[in-house]
Design an enzyme around this catalytic site. Structure first.
Site, PDB file in Angstrom:
ATOM      1  N   GLY A 273       0.843  -1.183   0.000  1.00 57.16           N
ATOM      2  CA  GLY A 273       0.000   0.000   0.000  1.00 57.16           C
ATOM      3  C   GLY A 273       0.880   1.235   0.000  1.00 57.16           C
ATOM      4  N   GLY A 274       1.885   1.202   0.871  1.00 60.23           N
ATOM      5  CA  GLY A 274       2.816   2.315   0.951  1.00 60.23           C
ATOM      6  C   GLY A 274       4.134   1.857   1.522  1.00 60.23           C
ATOM      7  N   MET A 275       5.199   2.577   1.205  1.00 60.69           N
ATOM      8  CA  MET A 275       6.516   2.300   1.776  1.00 60.69           C
ATOM      9  C   MET A 275       7.129   3.628   2.174  1.00 60.69           C
ATOM     10  SD  MET A 275       8.860   0.197   2.662  1.00 60.69           S
ATOM     11  CE  MET A 275      10.230   0.918   3.566  1.00 60.69           C
ATOM     12  N   ASN A 277       9.736   5.353   2.487  1.00 61.77           N
ATOM     13  CA  ASN A 277      11.071   5.821   2.137  1.00 61.77           C
ATOM     14  C   ASN A 277      11.203   7.295   2.515  1.00 61.77           C
ATOM     15  OD1 ASN A 277      11.925   3.317   1.038  1.00 61.77           O
ATOM     16  ND2 ASN A 277      10.602   3.716  -0.718  1.00 61.77           N
ATOM     17  N   HIS A 300      -0.353   6.858   7.591  1.00 63.30           N
ATOM     18  CA  HIS A 300       0.485   5.784   8.137  1.00 63.30           C
ATOM     19  C   HIS A 300       1.952   6.007   7.765  1.00 63.30           C
ATOM     20  CE1 HIS A 300       1.441   1.586   9.329  1.00 63.30           C
ATOM     21  NE2 HIS A 300       2.333   1.686   8.346  1.00 63.30           N
ATOM     22  N   HIS A 304       5.541   7.031  10.074  1.00 63.54           N
ATOM     23  CA  HIS A 304       6.863   6.404  10.128  1.00 63.54           C
ATOM     24  C   HIS A 304       7.995   7.440  10.187  1.00 63.54           C
ATOM     25  CE1 HIS A 304       6.192   2.115   9.866  1.00 63.54           C
ATOM     26  NE2 HIS A 304       5.435   2.207   8.784  1.00 63.54           N
TER      27      HIS A 304
HETATM   28  N1  BES Z   1       6.807  -0.498   5.889  1.00 60.44           N
HETATM   29  C1  BES Z   1       5.542  -0.991   5.481  1.00 60.44           C
HETATM   30  C2  BES Z   1       5.593  -1.807   4.219  1.00 60.44           C
HETATM   31  C3  BES Z   1       6.519  -2.989   4.281  1.00 60.44           C
HETATM   32  C4  BES Z   1       6.530  -3.820   5.376  1.00 60.44           C
HETATM   33  C5  BES Z   1       7.377  -3.270   3.235  1.00 60.44           C
HETATM   34  C6  BES Z   1       7.409  -4.909   5.428  1.00 60.44           C
HETATM   35  C7  BES Z   1       8.239  -4.339   3.289  1.00 60.44           C
HETATM   36  C8  BES Z   1       8.264  -5.162   4.383  1.00 60.44           C
HETATM   37  C9  BES Z   1       4.542   0.145   5.317  1.00 60.44           C
HETATM   38  O1  BES Z   1       4.699   1.194   6.203  1.00 60.44           O
HETATM   39  C10 BES Z   1       3.175  -0.406   5.590  1.00 60.44           C
HETATM   40  O2  BES Z   1       2.967  -0.888   6.657  1.00 60.44           O
HETATM   41  N2  BES Z   1       2.273  -0.304   4.628  1.00 60.44           N
HETATM   42  C11 BES Z   1       0.913  -0.757   4.787  1.00 60.44           C
HETATM   43  C12 BES Z   1       0.009   0.449   4.969  1.00 60.44           C
HETATM   44  C13 BES Z   1      -1.134   0.280   5.930  1.00 60.44           C
HETATM   45  C14 BES Z   1      -0.821  -0.382   7.222  1.00 60.44           C
HETATM   46  C15 BES Z   1      -1.877   1.588   6.118  1.00 60.44           C
HETATM   47  C16 BES Z   1       0.544  -1.543   3.528  1.00 60.44           C
HETATM   48  O3  BES Z   1       1.338  -1.607   2.587  1.00 60.44           O
HETATM   49  O4  BES Z   1      -0.516  -2.131   3.519  1.00 60.44           O
HETATM   50 ZN    ZN Z   2       4.119   0.731   8.169  1.00 54.94          ZN
END
Ligand code: BES
Ligand code: ZN
Length: 609
Positions: A273-275, A277, A300, A304
């Site tokens: 959904g998002g990363m 960076n 979210h 971070h």
């Molecule tokens: N950091 C994560 C994405 C991630 C986790 C990438 C583990 C690689 C390994 C990101 O912040 C995240 O948690 N994204 C969620 C968003 C949601 C909880 C609002 C997602 O991708 O669903």
């Molecule tokens: Zn996260």
């Protein structure tokens, strides 16, 4: 002050990071779409903590090391297997380095198509004309992008000179950037970009994307970047809201130290959904709904900026320190901006996901522990699930409750961030500071009257016992929003869809619809909101409603987010013979569009089924 995290191990790195540590990476390479490679050099500046005569680094079988030099002298090196997700690069120093000595290694290398470097054909982009490449470091994939100490225990600054073919734009997770046509290259067929992030970060946050990318302003310190055909939609979706999110985060958790906050809207196969960076969140194009209804993901990732990127988990067993605190922070910002009822509704949906996960995997499943045991050789990404997010959130909510509520706990969080910014922690460090801050919480009186140490009992159970969290925050303030959803769900359960309900849901929040779908059995199939489509697809598959399979197929083709793709394949494989056949057919059609890791996970699901 010494931290427990200063001495803990990280089984996921081959590097000797306790002996020498990288303080700065400088990357200098050319991106070739024809060869699908990034070729150049990495300069690693080291600080020595203990006398050392070798440097070991994380690399990957797809990353070729050509030459290693120190002060212009060539050094002997050797690459050997480490795990399925990485290799060890061992460099022999000619003379050992002693404590506090600084030195630099120059590593000439080529990164090809490893798991952290995703090369997309034009057909896999939104615009369908130019190719695209992006990197995804978390958790342990950046070792296929650059030779590094691929552990979140170590933080370094970085800079980069990236040369790309003319007509392409490079963006990175950096606060400073500039571009210029390459001067030395007379043919002028290259553009050169310079990036710099002077704030120390763990290696997994170094990120790059190159493609047909343009930008538009969406706030005083924010731009959105994406392919030109998506720019208008992206601007409309995020315009004017991100600044409120950041400013609220600053009010609650302290200064936003990263300078810019930009968003990069990725091509459809982006698996998350998002990363988060730094300076440049990567997001799925699924967020471009048209009504800002999925901006919770942006809140979210912004959260971070304090939890994860400033205060970081020291190894991947402590992932909940990143994600649990971030979920908590996200819901604090949501509450400030959209009110308690809405924040409770969003929380209820999240906790429902955890409940379903625990139900599917079993209370005693080892992955349902907050501190997850990662055996050597196991890829930390394979432990990914809802537990660090929602059980983590529940634990932080519990800490707030014990401390005496929102106001005092808010002050603590600010102080925690300030104290541990630019550091990496394990749970003991967090909990010790918490108990130092709230000494009254230190002792716990058991039911029998016995007084015990809270860290050894209560907190120990939170970290080590699998299953449902022992505490759930009070969500009654969300009743006004959750109740209509629940009563409509009840209506459907009772009437079995035989009678149309007399309720207008057109003004409902997305999360109310999600809550309703989670609780009941409605007929909402034409939406383009990905979160709703996920729930709907799972329902139709569960009921073997094959008329809806084309809709499921369309959804699986339109995006490649892991959290959408895997549950749908799991449901299909659990389903009828036709559903299984359908899963195989769709996968063979869409396989090439998926991120390599997601391909492997789907294959595993199909094979196991
Ligand atoms: N950091 C994560 C994405 C991630 C986790 C990438 C583990 C690689 C390994 C990101 O912040 C995240 O948690 N994204 C969620 C968003 C949601 C909880 C609002 C997602 O991708 O669903
Ligand atoms: Zn996260």
């Amino acid at each position: 002050m010494s931290l427990v995290s200063d001495t803990v191990d990280d089984v996921a790195t081959a590097s000797n990071f306790r002996e020498v540590q990288v303080c700065h990476y400088h990357l200098d390479f050319n991106v070739s779409f024809e060869k699908k490679e990034m070729k150049g050099a990495a300069l690693l500046d080291f600080k020595t903590n203990k006398t050392a005569s070798v440097v070991t680094l994380d690399v990957h079988e797809t990353l070729k090391v050509h030459k290693v030099t120190k002060d212009g002298m060539e050094l002997k090196f050797e690459v050997s297997p480490f795990t399925g997700y990485g290799s060890t690069l061992k460099v022999q120093l000619m003379e050992s380095v002693s404590k506090d000595e600084e030195f630099r290694l120059q590593i000439e290398y080529t990164a090809t198509g490893g798991p952290g470097v995703c090369w997309l054909e034009p057909a896999q982009t939104a615009g369908k004309v130019k190719p695209y490449v992006y990197t995804q470091g978390q958790a342990v994939m950046n070792r296929s992008f650059l030779p590094c100490q691929d552990t979140p225990a170590i933080k370094s600054t970085y800079s980069a000179n990236i040369k790309v073919p003319k007509g392409f734009t490079a963006v990175m997770s950096a606060s400073e950037s500039s571009s210029y046509g390459e001067v030395a290259n007379m043919s002028g067929d290259k553009d050169c970009y310079f990036f710099k992030l002077p704030i120390p970060i763990p290696s997994y946050l170094i990120a790059l994307a190159v493609g047909d990318i343009q930008s538009a302003d969406i706030g005083p310190r924010s731009r959105v970047w994406t392919e030109p055909c998506r720019l208008e939609d992206a601007k409309a979706e995020f315009g004017g809201v991100v600044e409120d999110f950041i400013a609220t985060g600053e009010k609650l958790f302290g200064p936003y130290v990263w300078g810019r906050y930009d968003i990069l809207v990725m091509p459809p196969s982006f698996p998350f959904g998002g990363m988060e960076n730094p300076c440049l969140t990567f997001v799925t194009p699924c967020l471009l709904v048209g009504d800002k209804s999925m901006t919770d993901v942006v809140i979210h990732e912004i959260s971070h900026s304090w939890f994860g990127n400033l205060v970081t988990n020291a190894n991947w067993s402590e992932f909940w320190l990143n994600e649990g605190f971030t979920m908590f922070a996200q819901r604090c910002i949501t509450e400030e901006l959209f009110g308690t009822a809405y924040a409770c509704l969003e929380t209820a949906t999240g906790l429902e996901l955890l409940r379903q996960h625990i139900q599917n995997t079993g209370e005693d499943h080892p992955l349902n522990k907050l501190r997850v045991v990662i055996e050597p050789g196991v890829d930390p990404d394979d432990t990914y699930n809802e537990t660090p997010y929602e059980k983590g959130f529940s634990f932080v909510s519990y800490l707030q409750e014990l401390a005496g509520g929102k106001e005092v706990f808010g002050k603590f969080l600010k102080s925690y961030v300030d104290k541990f910014k630019y550091k990496s922690l394990v749970a003991e460090d967090t909990l010790r500071y918490y108990l130092e801050y709230f000494p009254g919480v230190r002792q716990q009186t058991l039911a029998g009257g016995e007084v015990v140490d809270r860290e050894k009992h209560d907190f120990h159970d939170w970290l080590y016992k699998p299953g449902t969290p022992p505490y759930c925050p009070d969500l009654s303030a969300g009743r006004e929003l959750t109740e209509p959803a629940e009563s409509l769900a009840q209506f459907w359960i009772e009437k079995g869809g035989s009678e149309p309900p007399n309720v207008d849901i057109s003004n409902w929040k997305t999360f109310q619809v999600l809550h309703f779908l989670d609780k009941g059995y409605p007929q909402i199939s034409n939406t383009h909101n990905a979160e709703i489509r996920l729930r709907w697809s799972k329902l139709t598959i569960k009921n073997d409603y094959q008329e809806d399979f084309p809709n499921v197929e369309e959804f699986l083709k339109s995006q490649g987010k892991q959290k959408y793709t895997l549950p749908i394949y799991r449901a299909l494989i659990k389903g009828s013979k036709e559903a299984k056949k359908f899963a195989n057919e769709v996968f063979s059609k869409t396989c090439d569009q998926l991120h390599v890791n997601v391909q492997v996970y789907v294959q595993e699901i199909i094979r196991a089924g």
